[in-house]
Design a protein around this motif. Sequence first.
Motif, PDB file in Angstrom:
ATOM      1  N   ILE A   1      37.392  22.902   1.243  1.00 14.41           N
ATOM      2  CA  ILE A   1      36.091  22.986   0.577  1.00 14.41           C
ATOM      3  C   ILE A   1      34.957  22.775   1.581  1.00 14.41           C
ATOM      4  O   ILE A   1      33.946  23.482   1.546  1.00 14.41           O
ATOM      5  N   ALA A   2      35.134  21.811   2.491  1.00 12.85           N
ATOM      6  CA  ALA A   2      34.041  21.410   3.381  1.00 12.85           C
ATOM      7  C   ALA A   2      33.671  22.489   4.401  1.00 12.85           C
ATOM      8  O   ALA A   2      32.483  22.680   4.679  1.00 12.85           O
TER       9      ALA A   2
ATOM     10  N   MET B   1      31.545  25.207   2.895  1.00 13.84           N
ATOM     11  CA  MET B   1      30.252  24.626   2.516  1.00 13.84           C
ATOM     12  C   MET B   1      29.375  24.390   3.745  1.00 13.84           C
ATOM     13  O   MET B   1      28.157  24.554   3.682  1.00 13.84           O
TER      14      MET B   1
ATOM     15  N   ILE C   1      29.039  15.412  -0.076  1.00 16.28           N
ATOM     16  CA  ILE C   1      29.823  14.731  -1.111  1.00 16.28           C
ATOM     17  C   ILE C   1      31.316  14.867  -0.847  1.00 16.28           C
ATOM     18  O   ILE C   1      32.068  13.899  -0.965  1.00 16.28           O
ATOM     19  N   VAL C   2      31.770  16.053  -0.458  1.00 11.83           N
ATOM     20  CA  VAL C   2      33.199  16.266  -0.214  1.00 11.83           C
ATOM     21  C   VAL C   2      33.694  15.415   0.950  1.00 11.83           C
ATOM     22  O   VAL C   2      34.742  14.768   0.857  1.00 11.83           O
TER      23      VAL C   2
ATOM     24  N   LEU D   1      22.704  24.441  -2.595  1.00 17.94           N
ATOM     25  CA  LEU D   1      23.431  23.207  -2.895  1.00 17.94           C
ATOM     26  C   LEU D   1      24.645  22.994  -1.992  1.00 17.94           C
ATOM     27  O   LEU D   1      25.323  21.972  -2.113  1.00 17.94           O
ATOM     28  N   ALA D   2      24.902  23.908  -1.101  1.00 14.96           N
ATOM     29  CA  ALA D   2      26.086  23.812  -0.240  1.00 14.96           C
ATOM     30  C   ALA D   2      26.053  22.562   0.627  1.00 14.96           C
ATOM     31  O   ALA D   2      27.087  21.916   0.845  1.00 14.96           O
TER      32      ALA D   2
ATOM     33  N   LEU E   1      24.660  19.637  -0.052  1.00 17.32           N
ATOM     34  CA  LEU E   1      24.992  18.492  -0.898  1.00 17.32           C
ATOM     35  C   LEU E   1      26.491  18.445  -1.186  1.00 17.32           C
ATOM     36  O   LEU E   1      27.112  17.383  -1.093  1.00 17.32           O
ATOM     37  N   VAL E   2      27.066  19.589  -1.481  1.00 17.18           N
ATOM     38  CA  VAL E   2      28.507  19.639  -1.748  1.00 17.18           C
ATOM     39  C   VAL E   2      29.291  19.234  -0.502  1.00 17.18           C
ATOM     40  O   VAL E   2      30.258  18.480  -0.590  1.00 17.18           O
ATOM     41  N   PHE E   3      28.863  19.705   0.676  1.00 17.06           N
ATOM     42  CA  PHE E   3      29.530  19.329   1.922  1.00 17.06           C
ATOM     43  C   PHE E   3      29.509  17.820   2.123  1.00 17.06           C
ATOM     44  O   PHE E   3      30.540  17.197   2.411  1.00 17.06           O
TER      45      PHE E   3
ATOM     46  N   THR F   1      25.844  26.074   4.389  1.00 19.68           N
ATOM     47  CA  THR F   1      24.674  25.235   4.658  1.00 19.68           C
ATOM     48  C   THR F   1      23.912  25.739   5.876  1.00 19.68           C
ATOM     49  O   THR F   1      22.685  25.755   5.883  1.00 19.68           O
TER      50      THR F   1
END
Length: 182
Positions: free
Chosen positions: A53-54, A57, A75-76, A68-69, A71-73, A61
């Motif tokens: 996932i990271a 993302m 968080i992951v 939002l990529a 933020l997802v990076f 980014t």
Amino acid sequence: MTAAERISLWLVQLRAAGEAAFLARLAIAVAGGVALLISWLQPWDQLDLIPLIAIPMLVATVILPDSLAGLVFIIVVALGWVFRAPSEVNWGLVVTGIALLVVHLATAFTAQIPSYARVHRDSLRRWLLPGAIAVLIGPVVAVAVAVVRGADVRGSLVVTVGALVLSTVAIWFASGEKLGRD
């Protein structure tokens, strides 16, 4: 707009990219790579899903910093540490925290400007002081957490949260921001 037109437009914007936008995107890529590499090198077993996932993302980014990529990076990668890492504070955690902070700050800076914009040096200087303070406060807070944790002080979470709040206030005032609108 067709896919070919979008790609052509993106390539034109990439060619016209200013030095500040390029350096900020490079900072995002390097800091994100450091966060992933440090997480991968740790001896504990990390979830296989984290890099799957990271990595996309992080690429998203760099390409689209206002999505939002980022933020997802963050968080992951952070959840990868929370779920599998040991509870003690070590150098890997501090370096990963600083790398995620740099990703956050560089993404915030890059998302504010179009990729083709020319940014004056004063704008870069305005971001440099709070960024440097934030990066330097990371190890200080980590040492404080380790000291409080090793002393078995009741309410160490409150002390840690208080230190982070004071750090945030120091960064805010050091950046010269005003509390009200001008």
